[in-house]
Structure formats: C-alpha cells, structure tokens
Scaffold this motif. Sequence first.
Motif, short mmCIF file in Angstrom:
data_model
loop_
_atom_site.label_atom_id
_atom_site.label_comp_id
_atom_site.label_asym_id
_atom_site.label_seq_id
_atom_site.Cartn_x
_atom_site.Cartn_y
_atom_site.Cartn_z
N LYS A 1 -10.83 9.70 -2.37
CA LYS A 1 -10.35 10.18 -1.08
C LYS A 1 -10.27 9.03 -0.07
O LYS A 1 -9.28 8.89 0.64
N GLN A 2 -11.32 8.21 -0.02
CA GLN A 2 -11.33 7.10 0.92
C GLN A 2 -10.22 6.11 0.61
O GLN A 2 -9.53 5.63 1.51
N ALA A 3 -10.03 5.81 -0.67
CA ALA A 3 -8.98 4.87 -1.07
C ALA A 3 -7.60 5.43 -0.74
O ALA A 3 -6.71 4.68 -0.29
N THR A 4 -7.41 6.71 -0.95
CA THR A 4 -6.10 7.32 -0.68
C THR A 4 -5.83 7.35 0.82
O THR A 4 -4.71 7.07 1.26
N ARG A 5 -6.85 7.66 1.61
CA ARG A 5 -6.67 7.63 3.08
C ARG A 5 -6.26 6.23 3.53
O ARG A 5 -5.34 6.06 4.34
N LYS A 6 -6.95 5.23 2.99
CA LYS A 6 -6.65 3.84 3.34
C LYS A 6 -5.22 3.49 2.92
O LYS A 6 -4.49 2.85 3.69
N SER A 7 -4.81 3.92 1.75
CA SER A 7 -3.45 3.64 1.27
C SER A 7 -2.40 4.30 2.14
O SER A 7 -1.34 3.72 2.40
N ILE A 8 -2.67 5.51 2.59
CA ILE A 8 -1.73 6.21 3.49
C ILE A 8 -1.54 5.40 4.76
O ILE A 8 -0.41 5.15 5.19
N LEU A 9 -2.64 4.99 5.35
CA LEU A 9 -2.56 4.26 6.61
C LEU A 9 -1.90 2.89 6.43
O LEU A 9 -1.13 2.45 7.29
N GLU A 10 -2.16 2.24 5.31
CA GLU A 10 -1.50 0.96 5.03
C GLU A 10 -0.01 1.14 4.83
O GLU A 10 0.79 0.33 5.32
N ALA A 11 0.37 2.19 4.11
CA ALA A 11 1.80 2.46 3.90
C ALA A 11 2.49 2.73 5.23
O ALA A 11 3.59 2.22 5.48
N LEU A 12 1.85 3.52 6.08
CA LEU A 12 2.42 3.80 7.40
C LEU A 12 2.55 2.52 8.22
O LEU A 12 3.57 2.30 8.89
N GLU A 13 1.53 1.68 8.16
CA GLU A 13 1.56 0.42 8.91
C GLU A 13 2.70 -0.47 8.42
O GLU A 13 3.46 -1.03 9.23
N LEU A 14 2.85 -0.58 7.10
CA LEU A 14 3.90 -1.43 6.56
C LEU A 14 5.30 -0.87 6.81
O LEU A 14 6.23 -1.61 7.12
N ARG A 15 5.46 0.45 6.68
CA ARG A 15 6.77 1.07 6.84
C ARG A 15 7.16 1.24 8.31
O ARG A 15 8.31 1.03 8.68
N LEU A 16 6.17 1.68 9.13
CA LEU A 16 6.51 2.12 10.48
C LEU A 16 5.81 1.35 11.60
O LEU A 16 6.11 1.58 12.76
N GLY A 17 4.86 0.52 11.25
CA GLY A 17 4.15 -0.27 12.25
C GLY A 17 2.73 0.22 12.50
O GLY A 17 2.39 1.39 12.24
N ASP A 18 1.93 -0.67 13.02
CA ASP A 18 0.51 -0.37 13.26
C ASP A 18 0.32 0.74 14.28
O ASP A 18 -0.59 1.56 14.14
N ASP A 19 1.16 0.79 15.30
CA ASP A 19 1.03 1.84 16.32
C ASP A 19 1.17 3.23 15.72
O ASP A 19 0.41 4.14 16.05
N ILE A 20 2.12 3.38 14.82
CA ILE A 20 2.34 4.68 14.17
C ILE A 20 1.15 5.01 13.28
O ILE A 20 0.65 6.14 13.28
N ALA A 21 0.69 4.02 12.52
CA ALA A 21 -0.47 4.25 11.65
C ALA A 21 -1.67 4.68 12.47
O ALA A 21 -2.39 5.62 12.09
#
Length: 141
Positions: free
Chosen positions: A83-103
């Motif tokens: 769960k922790q790893a998946t949460r982290k991956s979601i936030l990293e994907a959002l940061e890479l795709r849409l930017g840190d503010d969105i994440a």
Amino acid sequence: MIPFTPLMKHQADTSDEQWLRKCVQVANSIAVPNKAEYLGSLAILGNLIYDSQTLLNIISEETMQHPSITEYTAPLARELGFKQATRKSILEALELRLGDDIAQTFKATVESIDDLQRLELLFRAAVKAENADEFGQALNE
C-alpha cells in the motif's frame, strides 16, 4: 478471549497504544500450546481498529522471543508495504505527468486510501492522466 482484548474499550486515562501494548504483553505471558497462532489471532483482530504499522511495531517489540509470530503478521506487513509503495508510485506518477503542485493537491487523499486494489487502479489512472481533472475523476469513482 485474550485475542479479542484489543477490541474492548479501555480506561479513559490509557491511550490506544498503551492499551494495545498491554493486551500484547498479557497475551504473550499466557502459556498456550501455539503461541504464534494465538498472537497472530490478536494481530488480525487488532488490525480491525488499530493502525497496521503501530500494531506490527508493538507485537514485534513485545514478542521478540517468538519469531514464529511473523508467520501471521508477515502478510499484514507485506500488504502495508504494498500500500505504501503504491501510494508513493501514484504521487510520483502525478508529479512526473502533471507537476509537483498537482501531486501535492492529491497527496492527503491518496494517503488516506487503504484499499490496495483501489490504489492499484489509481496508479494506472495517474500514469494515464492528461490533467488534474482526469485523475480527480478517477479518484472520485
């Protein structure tokens, strides 16, 4: 009955963590044929109302002389890690795709989700999202 004690109401001057620690200590002190299964039952029942990480920490601290308890707590720890790893991956994907503010906008909501299957679906949505609205829509489904 001891494995059910974490579910019982405790005294007002006792914190949840103190109560859980006391329950584990008492359970650990009782002579039963299969201590690991006994403590594993306490862990599974305690997981219904206590944070998994806190529960695992207390059990491992209080039962160091019973390494076979990991047979019952390891699946809980593994799921928590996924769960922790998946949460982290979601936030990293959002940061890479849409930017840190969105994440950061979605961080608290993503971290509050406890369903691994839903987290996995949200990871896919985060990887595919073209904008914050798309991910937000997936999050609300």
